[in-house]
Design a protein around this motif. Structure first.
Motif, mmCIF file in Angstrom:
data_model
loop_
_atom_site.group_PDB
_atom_site.id
_atom_site.type_symbol
_atom_site.label_atom_id
_atom_site.label_comp_id
_atom_site.label_asym_id
_atom_site.label_seq_id
_atom_site.Cartn_x
_atom_site.Cartn_y
_atom_site.Cartn_z
ATOM 1 N N ARG A 176 1.035 -1.059 0.267
ATOM 2 C CA ARG A 176 -0.163 0.266 0.263
ATOM 3 C C ARG A 176 0.700 1.335 0.056
ATOM 4 N N LEU A 177 0.691 1.830 -1.530
ATOM 5 C CA LEU A 177 2.163 3.134 -1.083
ATOM 6 C C LEU A 177 0.781 4.426 -1.096
ATOM 7 N N ASP A 178 0.122 4.577 -1.481
ATOM 8 C CA ASP A 178 -0.782 5.504 -0.441
ATOM 9 C C ASP A 178 -2.083 5.402 -1.612
ATOM 10 N N ALA A 179 -2.958 6.565 -1.314
ATOM 11 C CA ALA A 179 -5.103 5.945 -1.739
ATOM 12 C C ALA A 179 -5.520 5.185 -2.606
ATOM 13 N N TYR A 180 -4.286 5.776 -3.609
ATOM 14 C CA TYR A 180 -4.497 5.048 -4.910
ATOM 15 C C TYR A 180 -3.626 4.643 -5.969
ATOM 16 N N ASN A 181 -2.411 3.536 -5.003
ATOM 17 C CA ASN A 181 -1.690 3.063 -5.394
ATOM 18 C C ASN A 181 -1.372 1.612 -4.363
ATOM 19 N N GLU A 182 -2.384 0.284 -5.372
ATOM 20 C CA GLU A 182 -1.893 -0.864 -4.671
ATOM 21 C C GLU A 182 -1.115 -2.073 -5.524
ATOM 22 N N PRO A 183 0.206 -1.618 -5.546
ATOM 23 C CA PRO A 183 0.652 -2.601 -6.603
ATOM 24 C C PRO A 183 0.982 -4.011 -5.441
ATOM 25 N N GLN A 184 0.965 -5.497 -6.259
ATOM 26 C CA GLN A 184 1.813 -6.148 -5.625
ATOM 27 C C GLN A 184 3.014 -6.972 -6.336
ATOM 28 N N PRO A 185 3.670 -6.698 -6.095
ATOM 29 C CA PRO A 185 5.131 -6.646 -6.789
ATOM 30 C C PRO A 185 5.314 -8.847 -6.290
ATOM 31 N N ASP A 186 6.207 -9.259 -7.349
ATOM 32 C CA ASP A 186 6.861 -10.523 -7.149
ATOM 33 C C ASP A 186 7.093 -10.360 -5.794
ATOM 34 N N PHE A 187 8.020 -9.824 -5.061
ATOM 35 C CA PHE A 187 8.785 -10.456 -4.407
ATOM 36 C C PHE A 187 9.402 -8.809 -2.924
ATOM 37 N N VAL A 188 9.187 -8.931 -2.206
ATOM 38 C CA VAL A 188 9.507 -7.817 -1.148
ATOM 39 C C VAL A 188 9.694 -8.633 0.713
ATOM 40 N N ALA A 189 11.086 -8.179 0.609
ATOM 41 C CA ALA A 189 12.081 -8.242 2.454
ATOM 42 C C ALA A 189 11.664 -6.808 3.049
ATOM 43 N N LEU A 190 10.365 -6.934 3.774
ATOM 44 C CA LEU A 190 9.915 -6.110 4.426
ATOM 45 C C LEU A 190 10.781 -6.164 5.697
ATOM 46 N N ALA A 191 10.883 -4.436 6.458
ATOM 47 C CA ALA A 191 11.020 -4.644 7.990
ATOM 48 C C ALA A 191 10.052 -5.731 8.767
ATOM 49 N N PRO A 192 11.004 -6.290 9.164
ATOM 50 C CA PRO A 192 10.008 -7.840 10.584
ATOM 51 C C PRO A 192 9.017 -6.937 11.260
ATOM 52 N N ARG A 193 7.925 -6.962 11.297
ATOM 53 C CA ARG A 193 7.132 -6.855 12.586
ATOM 54 C C ARG A 193 6.565 -8.025 13.450
ATOM 55 N N PRO A 194 6.115 -7.162 14.244
ATOM 56 C CA PRO A 194 5.319 -9.272 15.472
ATOM 57 C C PRO A 194 4.277 -9.573 14.535
ATOM 58 N N ASP A 195 3.257 -8.654 14.065
ATOM 59 C CA ASP A 195 2.258 -8.237 13.113
ATOM 60 C C ASP A 195 2.002 -9.221 12.418
ATOM 61 N N ALA A 196 3.252 -9.173 11.530
ATOM 62 C CA ALA A 196 3.719 -9.805 10.091
ATOM 63 C C ALA A 196 2.637 -8.704 9.096
ATOM 64 N N TYR A 197 2.206 -7.187 9.554
ATOM 65 C CA TYR A 197 1.361 -6.477 8.764
ATOM 66 C C TYR A 197 -0.287 -6.763 8.751
ATOM 67 N N ALA A 198 -0.579 -7.557 10.023
ATOM 68 C CA ALA A 198 -1.896 -8.005 9.752
ATOM 69 C C ALA A 198 -3.534 -6.661 10.420
ATOM 70 N N ALA A 199 -2.557 -5.507 10.647
ATOM 71 C CA ALA A 199 -3.516 -4.242 10.507
ATOM 72 C C ALA A 199 -3.580 -4.035 9.568
ATOM 73 N N LEU A 200 -2.713 -3.850 8.628
ATOM 74 C CA LEU A 200 -2.230 -2.868 7.403
ATOM 75 C C LEU A 200 -1.189 -2.932 6.688
ATOM 76 N N HIS A 201 -1.973 -3.740 5.002
ATOM 77 C CA HIS A 201 -0.946 -3.961 4.255
ATOM 78 C C HIS A 201 0.883 -2.356 4.643
ATOM 79 N N PRO A 202 1.691 -3.441 4.564
ATOM 80 C CA PRO A 202 2.886 -3.096 4.399
ATOM 81 C C PRO A 202 2.564 -1.890 3.094
ATOM 82 N N GLY A 203 4.056 -0.429 3.482
ATOM 83 C CA GLY A 203 3.836 0.376 2.724
ATOM 84 C C GLY A 203 5.422 1.069 2.410
ATOM 85 N N ALA A 204 5.846 1.672 1.336
ATOM 86 C CA ALA A 204 7.488 1.927 0.852
ATOM 87 C C ALA A 204 8.430 1.827 1.623
#
Length: 192
Positions: free
Chosen positions: A82-110
């Motif tokens: 989720r980049l903003d209110a108008y952009n939600e691409p689905q990249p093939d692969f993203v290495a994300l900063a870890p979070r205990p909730d695994a982004y359950a509350a909201l999709h990760p952003g840039a």
């Protein structure tokens, strides 16, 4: 009353926001089997995933597995960013900063992406001209485009003013993500 009906303005693009995009899916307008993504308020159909594309995705997962197990990254494969209110691409692969909730509350952003990878065969032009500038505009720090047809990995770093200040095209050698120094990828193995 006639003044209300007359519209002297030229037609304008109606951009969908993420809320409308999700309501379309919930209403069945976009089925679960359709692979789509929201870019600048427009819905784009995504190409089917071929065998080689899937193999490269699996190889990336293998290469980053130790970092994921050690809690250095959280891996996200073909999931929304989720980049903003108008952009939600689905990249093939993203290495994300870890979070205990695994982004359950909201999709990760840039800001959560340490490395984003697009695997391109028939989508190379789209990935370079549409998605890459989008990622730069939102500050994704590092993007790799795996060019399957050209047997190369394009590396883009240092986003500034909607572009990447640094880019390289690699066909061999080792590649280490800037923000994940614990991982080194052999390009030949990735592209095998």
């Amino acid at each position: 009353m006639d003044a209300v009906l007359e519209r002297p303005h030229a037609p304008a693009r109606h951009r969908l926001d993420v809320g409308a995009y999700y309501r379309m899916a919930e209403a069945g307008i976009l089925s679960h089997s359709e692979r789509v993504e929201l870019i600048d308020g427009d819905i784009f159909d995504m190409n089917p995933i071929g065998s080689r594309h899937a193999a490269v995705t699996r190889r990336l997962e293998q290469q980053f597995l130790r970092a994921a197990v050690d809690g250095i990254v959280l891996l996200s494969v073909q999931n929304p960013l989720r980049l903003d209110a108008y952009n939600e691409p689905q990249p093939d692969f993203v290495a994300l900063a870890p979070r205990p909730d695994a982004y359950a509350a909201l999709h990760p952003g840039a800001a959560d992406a340490l490395l984003l990878v697009e695997i391109s065969d028939s989508s190379l032009d789209y990935d370079r001209k549409i998605k890459l500038p989008l990622y730069a505009r939102f500050g994704v720090p590092e993007v790799w485009i795996v060019d399957l047809s050209g047997s190369a990995v394009e590396v883009y770093r240092d986003p500034a003013e909607g572009r990447y200040a640094s880019s390289a095209r690699m066909t061999q050698g080792a590649l280490t993500p800037l923000h994940i120094p614990e991982v080194t990828i052999d390009i030949a193995t990735l592209l095998a």
